[in-house]
Design a protein around this motif. Structure first.
Motif, PDB file in Angstrom:
ATOM      1  N   TYR A  84       0.830  -1.202   0.000  1.00 34.81           N
ATOM      2  CA  TYR A  84       0.000   0.000   0.000  1.00 34.81           C
ATOM      3  C   TYR A  84       0.863   1.251   0.000  1.00 34.81           C
ATOM      4  O   TYR A  84       1.933   1.280   0.603  1.00 34.81           O
ATOM      5  N   GLY A  85       0.387   2.272  -0.690  1.00 30.71           N
ATOM      6  CA  GLY A  85       1.017   3.578  -0.613  1.00 30.71           C
ATOM      7  C   GLY A  85       1.984   3.892  -1.737  1.00 30.71           C
ATOM      8  O   GLY A  85       2.589   4.957  -1.749  1.00 30.71           O
ATOM      9  N   PHE A  86       2.114   2.966  -2.693  1.00 33.92           N
ATOM     10  CA  PHE A  86       3.031   3.180  -3.811  1.00 33.92           C
ATOM     11  C   PHE A  86       2.252   3.151  -5.122  1.00 33.92           C
ATOM     12  O   PHE A  86       1.318   2.362  -5.281  1.00 33.92           O
ATOM     13  N   CYS A  87       2.624   4.004  -6.044  1.00 39.00           N
ATOM     14  CA  CYS A  87       1.940   4.143  -7.321  1.00 39.00           C
ATOM     15  C   CYS A  87       2.013   2.841  -8.120  1.00 39.00           C
ATOM     16  O   CYS A  87       3.092   2.272  -8.302  1.00 39.00           O
ATOM     17  N   GLU A  88       0.850   2.394  -8.604  1.00 40.57           N
ATOM     18  CA  GLU A  88       0.788   1.190  -9.433  1.00 40.57           C
ATOM     19  C   GLU A  88       1.521   1.368 -10.761  1.00 40.57           C
ATOM     20  O   GLU A  88       2.008   0.413 -11.330  1.00 40.57           O
ATOM     21  N   ALA A  89       1.566   2.594 -11.258  1.00 42.05           N
ATOM     22  CA  ALA A  89       2.143   2.842 -12.581  1.00 42.05           C
ATOM     23  C   ALA A  89       3.659   3.026 -12.546  1.00 42.05           C
ATOM     24  O   ALA A  89       4.371   2.448 -13.360  1.00 42.05           O
ATOM     25  N   CYS A  90       4.144   3.830 -11.600  1.00 45.71           N
ATOM     26  CA  CYS A  90       5.581   4.156 -11.608  1.00 45.71           C
ATOM     27  C   CYS A  90       6.327   3.706 -10.363  1.00 45.71           C
ATOM     28  O   CYS A  90       7.555   3.754 -10.340  1.00 45.71           O
ATOM     29  N   GLY A  91       5.602   3.316  -9.314  1.00 44.90           N
ATOM     30  CA  GLY A  91       6.250   2.791  -8.118  1.00 44.90           C
ATOM     31  C   GLY A  91       6.686   3.802  -7.080  1.00 44.90           C
ATOM     32  O   GLY A  91       7.178   3.418  -6.024  1.00 44.90           O
ATOM     33  N   GLU A 121       6.286   6.809  -4.108  1.00 46.35           N
ATOM     34  CA  GLU A 121       5.392   6.996  -2.965  1.00 46.35           C
ATOM     35  C   GLU A 121       4.209   7.872  -3.384  1.00 46.35           C
ATOM     36  O   GLU A 121       4.412   8.918  -4.006  1.00 46.35           O
ATOM     37  N   ILE A 122       3.015   7.454  -3.037  1.00 49.72           N
ATOM     38  CA  ILE A 122       1.827   8.272  -3.331  1.00 49.72           C
ATOM     39  C   ILE A 122       1.785   9.465  -2.388  1.00 49.72           C
ATOM     40  O   ILE A 122       1.407  10.558  -2.787  1.00 49.72           O
ATOM     41  N   CYS A 133       0.916  10.495 -12.179  1.00 49.55           N
ATOM     42  CA  CYS A 133       0.333   9.431 -13.009  1.00 49.55           C
ATOM     43  C   CYS A 133      -1.188   9.584 -13.120  1.00 49.55           C
ATOM     44  O   CYS A 133      -1.762   9.314 -14.172  1.00 49.55           O
ATOM     45  N   LYS A 134      -1.832  10.033 -12.059  1.00 46.67           N
ATOM     46  CA  LYS A 134      -3.278  10.256 -12.096  1.00 46.67           C
ATOM     47  C   LYS A 134      -3.602  11.388 -13.070  1.00 46.67           C
ATOM     48  O   LYS A 134      -4.548  11.286 -13.864  1.00 46.67           O
ATOM     49  N   THR A 135      -2.826  12.458 -13.024  1.00 45.58           N
ATOM     50  CA  THR A 135      -3.027  13.583 -13.940  1.00 45.58           C
ATOM     51  C   THR A 135      -2.848  13.121 -15.382  1.00 45.58           C
ATOM     52  O   THR A 135      -3.667  13.451 -16.254  1.00 45.58           O
TER      53      THR A 135
END
Length: 145
Positions: free
Chosen positions: A105-112, A114-115, A132-134
């Protein structure tokens, strides 16, 4: 009178987490903080479902006037649509709790990367970092999705 449809919101009743200097990201304390936020949010949604069921049972009248009946049915329809959104959100909350249990949890699925704690407090089910969301939203807008 129909009730305005509202989008389920992230929980607001929690104390923001203040990490200590040099504290490791997504350590046990942070994971527990987010677990509690998600469990509280899940509880709020479940209580809302119970209120809706009671409301639909208590307010179900067979009005003689077609306009009154249509107004009631529209209100029920809006409530059921909102509950359907919340049902999908409950599924996402459960998936997020599994990610916490799996220490993923807490890490971006796309780039890895920290969220981030503040983003996760605003949207505890987030799976993408802000960048990545943008980017995903821009692509969606361009493709008309």
């Amino acid at each position: 009178m129909p009730v305005a449809e509202k989008k389920p919101e992230a929980p607001r009743k929690f104390t923001p987490y203040e990490p200590a200097v040099g504290e490791e990201y997504m350590n046990e304390k942070q994971l527990e903080h987010f677990r509690q936020i998600l469990l509280g949010w899940k509880q709020e949604l479940m209580e809302e479902v119970d209120r809706t069921v009671r409301h639909l049972q208590e307010e179900a009248n067979n009005y003689a006037d077609p306009a009154d009946r249509a107004t009631q049915e529209e209100g029920f329809s809006l409530e059921l649509r909102t509950r359907d959104r919340e049902r999908k959100l409950l599924k996402k909350i459960n998936e997020t709790l599994e990610m916490i249990d799996e220490d993923d949890y807490g890490f971006c699925e796309a780039c890895g990367v920290e969220i981030g704690i503040r983003r996760l407090e605003a949207r505890p089910t987030a799976t993408l970092c802000v960048d990545c969301k943008t980017l995903a939203e821009l692509k969606e807008k361009q493709l008309g999705g």
